[in-house]
Write a protein that holds these residues in place. Structure first.
Motif, PDB file in Angstrom:
ATOM      1  N   VAL A  15      65.206  25.471  10.429  1.00  0.00           N
ATOM      2  CA  VAL A  15      66.250  26.484  10.615  1.00  0.00           C
ATOM      3  C   VAL A  15      65.612  27.858  10.844  1.00  0.00           C
ATOM      4  O   VAL A  15      66.066  28.631  11.700  1.00  0.00           O
ATOM      5  CB  VAL A  15      67.226  26.501   9.421  1.00  0.00           C
ATOM      6  CG1 VAL A  15      68.136  27.719   9.455  1.00  0.00           C
ATOM      7  CG2 VAL A  15      68.047  25.222   9.399  1.00  0.00           C
ATOM      8  N   LEU A  16      64.559  28.179  10.119  1.00  0.00           N
ATOM      9  CA  LEU A  16      63.867  29.450  10.298  1.00  0.00           C
ATOM     10  C   LEU A  16      63.309  29.572  11.721  1.00  0.00           C
ATOM     11  O   LEU A  16      63.471  30.609  12.376  1.00  0.00           O
ATOM     12  CB  LEU A  16      62.734  29.586   9.268  1.00  0.00           C
ATOM     13  CG  LEU A  16      61.935  30.878   9.329  1.00  0.00           C
ATOM     14  CD1 LEU A  16      62.827  32.058   8.958  1.00  0.00           C
ATOM     15  CD2 LEU A  16      60.734  30.801   8.398  1.00  0.00           C
ATOM     16  N   ILE A  17      62.682  28.516  12.218  1.00  0.00           N
ATOM     17  CA  ILE A  17      62.164  28.530  13.588  1.00  0.00           C
ATOM     18  C   ILE A  17      63.305  28.689  14.588  1.00  0.00           C
ATOM     19  O   ILE A  17      63.192  29.432  15.566  1.00  0.00           O
ATOM     20  CB  ILE A  17      61.347  27.249  13.873  1.00  0.00           C
ATOM     21  CG1 ILE A  17      60.051  27.279  13.073  1.00  0.00           C
ATOM     22  CG2 ILE A  17      61.059  27.086  15.364  1.00  0.00           C
ATOM     23  CD1 ILE A  17      59.281  25.974  13.100  1.00  0.00           C
ATOM     24  N   VAL A  20      64.492  32.386  14.611  1.00  0.00           N
ATOM     25  CA  VAL A  20      63.509  33.267  15.252  1.00  0.00           C
ATOM     26  C   VAL A  20      63.433  32.996  16.760  1.00  0.00           C
ATOM     27  O   VAL A  20      63.273  33.920  17.555  1.00  0.00           O
ATOM     28  CB  VAL A  20      62.124  33.093  14.586  1.00  0.00           C
ATOM     29  CG1 VAL A  20      61.050  33.845  15.346  1.00  0.00           C
ATOM     30  CG2 VAL A  20      62.185  33.579  13.144  1.00  0.00           C
ATOM     31  N   ALA A  21      63.612  31.736  17.163  1.00  0.00           N
ATOM     32  CA  ALA A  21      63.515  31.369  18.576  1.00  0.00           C
ATOM     33  C   ALA A  21      64.564  32.070  19.425  1.00  0.00           C
ATOM     34  O   ALA A  21      64.325  32.356  20.599  1.00  0.00           O
ATOM     35  CB  ALA A  21      63.649  29.853  18.729  1.00  0.00           C
ATOM     36  N   VAL A  22      65.717  32.384  18.852  1.00  0.00           N
ATOM     37  CA  VAL A  22      66.767  33.075  19.603  1.00  0.00           C
ATOM     38  C   VAL A  22      66.261  34.417  20.123  1.00  0.00           C
ATOM     39  O   VAL A  22      66.561  34.822  21.248  1.00  0.00           O
ATOM     40  CB  VAL A  22      68.019  33.280  18.719  1.00  0.00           C
ATOM     41  CG1 VAL A  22      69.030  34.192  19.378  1.00  0.00           C
ATOM     42  CG2 VAL A  22      68.640  31.947  18.387  1.00  0.00           C
ATOM     43  N   PHE A  23      65.452  35.102  19.340  1.00  0.00           N
ATOM     44  CA  PHE A  23      64.978  36.424  19.724  1.00  0.00           C
ATOM     45  C   PHE A  23      63.691  36.384  20.544  1.00  0.00           C
ATOM     46  O   PHE A  23      63.350  37.364  21.201  1.00  0.00           O
ATOM     47  CB  PHE A  23      64.767  37.275  18.460  1.00  0.00           C
ATOM     48  CG  PHE A  23      66.033  37.428  17.666  1.00  0.00           C
ATOM     49  CD1 PHE A  23      67.034  38.278  18.103  1.00  0.00           C
ATOM     50  CD2 PHE A  23      66.251  36.689  16.518  1.00  0.00           C
ATOM     51  CE1 PHE A  23      68.213  38.411  17.390  1.00  0.00           C
ATOM     52  CE2 PHE A  23      67.419  36.818  15.800  1.00  0.00           C
ATOM     53  CZ  PHE A  23      68.410  37.691  16.225  1.00  0.00           C
ATOM     54  N   LEU A  24      62.972  35.261  20.518  1.00  0.00           N
ATOM     55  CA  LEU A  24      61.705  35.167  21.237  1.00  0.00           C
ATOM     56  C   LEU A  24      61.798  34.388  22.550  1.00  0.00           C
ATOM     57  O   LEU A  24      60.860  34.386  23.335  1.00  0.00           O
ATOM     58  CB  LEU A  24      60.650  34.499  20.341  1.00  0.00           C
ATOM     59  CG  LEU A  24      60.312  35.221  19.049  1.00  0.00           C
ATOM     60  CD1 LEU A  24      59.310  34.415  18.238  1.00  0.00           C
ATOM     61  CD2 LEU A  24      59.791  36.612  19.318  1.00  0.00           C
ATOM     62  N   ALA A  25      62.915  33.719  22.797  1.00  0.00           N
ATOM     63  CA  ALA A  25      63.046  32.868  23.972  1.00  0.00           C
ATOM     64  C   ALA A  25      63.098  33.699  25.250  1.00  0.00           C
ATOM     65  O   ALA A  25      63.648  34.793  25.285  1.00  0.00           O
ATOM     66  CB  ALA A  25      64.303  32.010  23.855  1.00  0.00           C
ATOM     67  N   SER A  80      73.759  37.396  20.182  1.00  0.00           N
ATOM     68  CA  SER A  80      72.666  36.767  19.430  1.00  0.00           C
ATOM     69  C   SER A  80      73.172  35.960  18.239  1.00  0.00           C
ATOM     70  O   SER A  80      72.594  34.936  17.889  1.00  0.00           O
ATOM     71  CB  SER A  80      71.677  37.827  18.938  1.00  0.00           C
ATOM     72  OG  SER A  80      71.000  38.404  20.027  1.00  0.00           O
ATOM     73  N   THR A  81      74.261  36.405  17.640  1.00  0.00           N
ATOM     74  CA  THR A  81      74.830  35.666  16.515  1.00  0.00           C
ATOM     75  C   THR A  81      75.276  34.277  16.966  1.00  0.00           C
ATOM     76  O   THR A  81      75.059  33.285  16.270  1.00  0.00           O
ATOM     77  CB  THR A  81      76.028  36.428  15.902  1.00  0.00           C
ATOM     78  OG1 THR A  81      75.596  37.733  15.552  1.00  0.00           O
ATOM     79  CG2 THR A  81      76.580  35.713  14.696  1.00  0.00           C
ATOM     80  N   GLY A  82      75.893  34.194  18.150  1.00  0.00           N
ATOM     81  CA  GLY A  82      76.288  32.905  18.707  1.00  0.00           C
ATOM     82  C   GLY A  82      75.090  32.019  18.974  1.00  0.00           C
ATOM     83  O   GLY A  82      75.137  30.805  18.765  1.00  0.00           O
TER      84      GLY A  82
END
Length: 110
Positions: A15-17, A20-25, A80-82
């Motif tokens: 879940v943590l990955i 974080v992936a949402v902001f780094l993709a 980003s929340t979605g």
């Protein structure tokens, strides 16, 4: 460490990955989407993706599939929340499928 603790720690890391992936993709298409753009002729194999290039999914006599959470979002309504919600749901859904499959496959033969 017992199995339950290991499973909970693994879920937490997944879940943590995902969060974080949402902001780094990258928004640049990759994988199958990039290959589809190459086949359509909208992109070259070694070139950059042209601005605004999209996969043409409306091909007559072809299978068309609409993803439930396309591009890891909930239709752009939540930003980003979605994306975070979509990624966490994906992780939990995948976990549920794997646990369900292992329960079925681990049954003793009768």
């Amino acid at each position: 460490m017992d199995n339950r603790t290991f499973l909970i720690a693994g879920i937490f890391v997944a879940v943590l990955i995902a969060v974080v992936a949402v902001f780094l993709a990258s928004s640049d298409p990759d994988g199958l989407e990039s290959t589809a753009l190459i086949i359509q002729g909208d992109k070259t194999l070694t070139g950059d993706t042209p601005q605004g290039a999209q996969v043409n999914e409306d091909v007559p006599d072809r299978f068309v599939y609409e993803a439930p959470m396309k591009d890891y979002s909930l239709g752009g309504r939540l930003g980003s929340t979605g994306g975070i919600i979509a990624m966490v749901l994906g992780v939990l859904l995948s976990l549920g499928l794997v646990l369900g499959a292992t329960k079925i496959l681990a049954r003793p033969n009768r």
